[in-house]
Scaffold this active site. Structure first.
Site, mmCIF file in Angstrom:
data_model
loop_
_atom_site.group_PDB
_atom_site.id
_atom_site.type_symbol
_atom_site.label_atom_id
_atom_site.label_comp_id
_atom_site.label_asym_id
_atom_site.label_seq_id
_atom_site.Cartn_x
_atom_site.Cartn_y
_atom_site.Cartn_z
ATOM 1 N N SER A 1 29.477 4.323 9.048
ATOM 2 C CA SER A 1 28.452 3.891 8.301
ATOM 3 C C SER A 1 27.203 3.144 7.889
ATOM 4 C CB SER A 1 29.150 2.296 7.592
ATOM 5 O OG SER A 1 30.839 2.163 7.125
HETATM 6 N N1 SAH Z 1 32.059 -0.530 12.244
HETATM 7 C C1 SAH Z 1 31.970 1.310 12.676
HETATM 8 C C2 SAH Z 1 32.692 2.008 12.055
HETATM 9 C C3 SAH Z 1 33.561 2.862 12.960
HETATM 10 S S1 SAH Z 1 34.640 3.847 12.203
HETATM 11 C C4 SAH Z 1 30.640 1.017 13.443
HETATM 12 O O1 SAH Z 1 29.660 0.497 13.430
HETATM 13 O O2 SAH Z 1 30.584 2.393 13.789
HETATM 14 C C5 SAH Z 1 35.988 2.712 11.563
HETATM 15 C C6 SAH Z 1 36.566 3.474 13.025
HETATM 16 O O3 SAH Z 1 38.122 2.307 12.046
HETATM 17 C C7 SAH Z 1 37.115 4.562 13.799
HETATM 18 O O4 SAH Z 1 36.211 3.922 15.228
HETATM 19 C C8 SAH Z 1 38.973 4.235 13.599
HETATM 20 O O5 SAH Z 1 39.202 4.527 14.731
HETATM 21 C C9 SAH Z 1 38.848 2.768 14.001
HETATM 22 N N2 SAH Z 1 40.325 2.525 12.862
HETATM 23 C C10 SAH Z 1 40.806 3.036 12.143
HETATM 24 N N3 SAH Z 1 42.954 2.545 11.819
HETATM 25 C C11 SAH Z 1 42.191 1.236 12.555
HETATM 26 C C12 SAH Z 1 43.257 0.383 13.484
HETATM 27 N N4 SAH Z 1 44.807 0.022 13.670
HETATM 28 N N5 SAH Z 1 42.632 -0.599 14.630
HETATM 29 C C13 SAH Z 1 41.523 -0.112 15.048
HETATM 30 N N6 SAH Z 1 40.390 0.077 14.702
HETATM 31 C C14 SAH Z 1 40.804 0.927 13.525
#
Ligand code: SAH
Length: 265
Positions: free
Chosen positions: A112
């Site tokens: 993000s």
């Molecule tokens: N906070 C992260 C942002 C990652 S984007 C950073 O700093 O990079 C959001 C992430 O949520 C993705 O990697 C996706 O695979 C994960 N995601 C989506 N659904 C999920 C779930 N049910 N459990 C765990 N992770 C999930």
């Protein structure tokens, strides 16, 4: 583990075919300069890039911008200033790491914007001046937000459903030695009861609803922040505070997060 480059990857001095100042480290593809090919444009680019050897001033500028945008929790601003975001993205994207932009992190997922990361953490911490206790992050991704969270909470449990990203985050975080960050490979929709109850829960992926498991694993007085699809069909930030009487729910600004998915992959 491969050695991480400085900020950004140190490039050879403009015009130098024998990289006398600094070797090309960790670049995805060998640069033209490394082969003695110097397209005219790269002279300019190389000298600009080579002059930036320390990312501290860029982060300080990013934090000033966040403050100008209204972010105000000192602990969050300090954490945003401390974590080197460029370590969490591909080398080719490192020059963009301190712009207010989301960036790809692989497997179709994105890190993000700094503004959104800071805003969500502030919302989770509202009313708290010291460190939060245990918190749960859903969606570890590249591990950047988990690193920021490690500065504002005593324990961070972070879940990721994609094994490739879980492992990438582990690799990105290893050199930082953040002993209060616990990475869990699993479906975050189920939460992580073993780490709770949580003083805060933050989701980096947006679902149609806030899963019941998160509500159950939040401590009384705790706050949950999650992008959620509204009845009008768009995604907005939802904040829920658990009280002894039940939940208070606020729907805030529109956001664009990757989808919350069930199961692991
Ligand atoms: N906070 C992260 C942002 C990652 S984007 C950073 O700093 O990079 C959001 C992430 O949520 C993705 O990697 C996706 O695979 C994960 N995601 C989506 N659904 C999920 C779930 N049910 N459990 C765990 N992770 C999930």
């Amino acid at each position: 583990m491969s050695q991480r480059p400085g900020f950004p990857a140190k490039l050879p001095a403009a015009g130098g075919t024998r990289a006398t100042r600094s070797p090309v480290v960790g670049l995805a593809k060998p640069s033209h300069a490394a082969h003695g090919l110097q397209p005219a444009r790269s002279l300019e680019v190389t000298s600009v890039v080579a002059s930036v050897t320390d990312s501290g001033p860029l982060r300080a500028r990013m934090v000033s911008k966040l403050a100008a945008q209204g972010l105000h929790d000192p602990m969050v601003l300090q954490a945003m200033g401390a974590v080197e975001r460029h370590r969490f993205v591909e080398t080719a994207l490192a020059v963009q790491a301190y712009e207010d932009t989301s960036l790809p992190i692989g497997l179709g997922q994105t890190i993000s914007k700094p503004n959104v990361v800071a805003r969500m953490i502030e919302l989770m911490r509202e009313g708290v001046s010291g460190k939060l206790g245990r918190i749960l992050e859903i969606g570890t991704g590249c591990g950047y937000q988990a690193a920021v969270l490690s500065h504002v909470a005593t324990e961070v449990y972070s879940m990721e459903r994609l094994r490739g990203l879980h492992e990438k985050a582990r690799e990105n975080l290893r050199p930082l030695r953040l002993h209060n960050v616990h990475l869990i490979f699993g479906d975050g929709m189920l939460g992580y009861p073993a780490g709770g109850l949580y003083a805060g829960i933050i989701s980096a992926a947006g679902g149609d609803d806030v899963p019941q498991a998160w509500l159950d694993q939040l401590a009384v007085g705790g706050r949950l922040v999650a992008p959620t699809t509204t009845p009008a069909g768009h995604q907005a930030l939802v904040v829920m505070r658990k009280t002894a009487m039940g939940f208070e729910r606020q729907v805030l600004e529109a956001v664009h997060f990757v989808p919350l998915k069930s199961g692991i992959a």
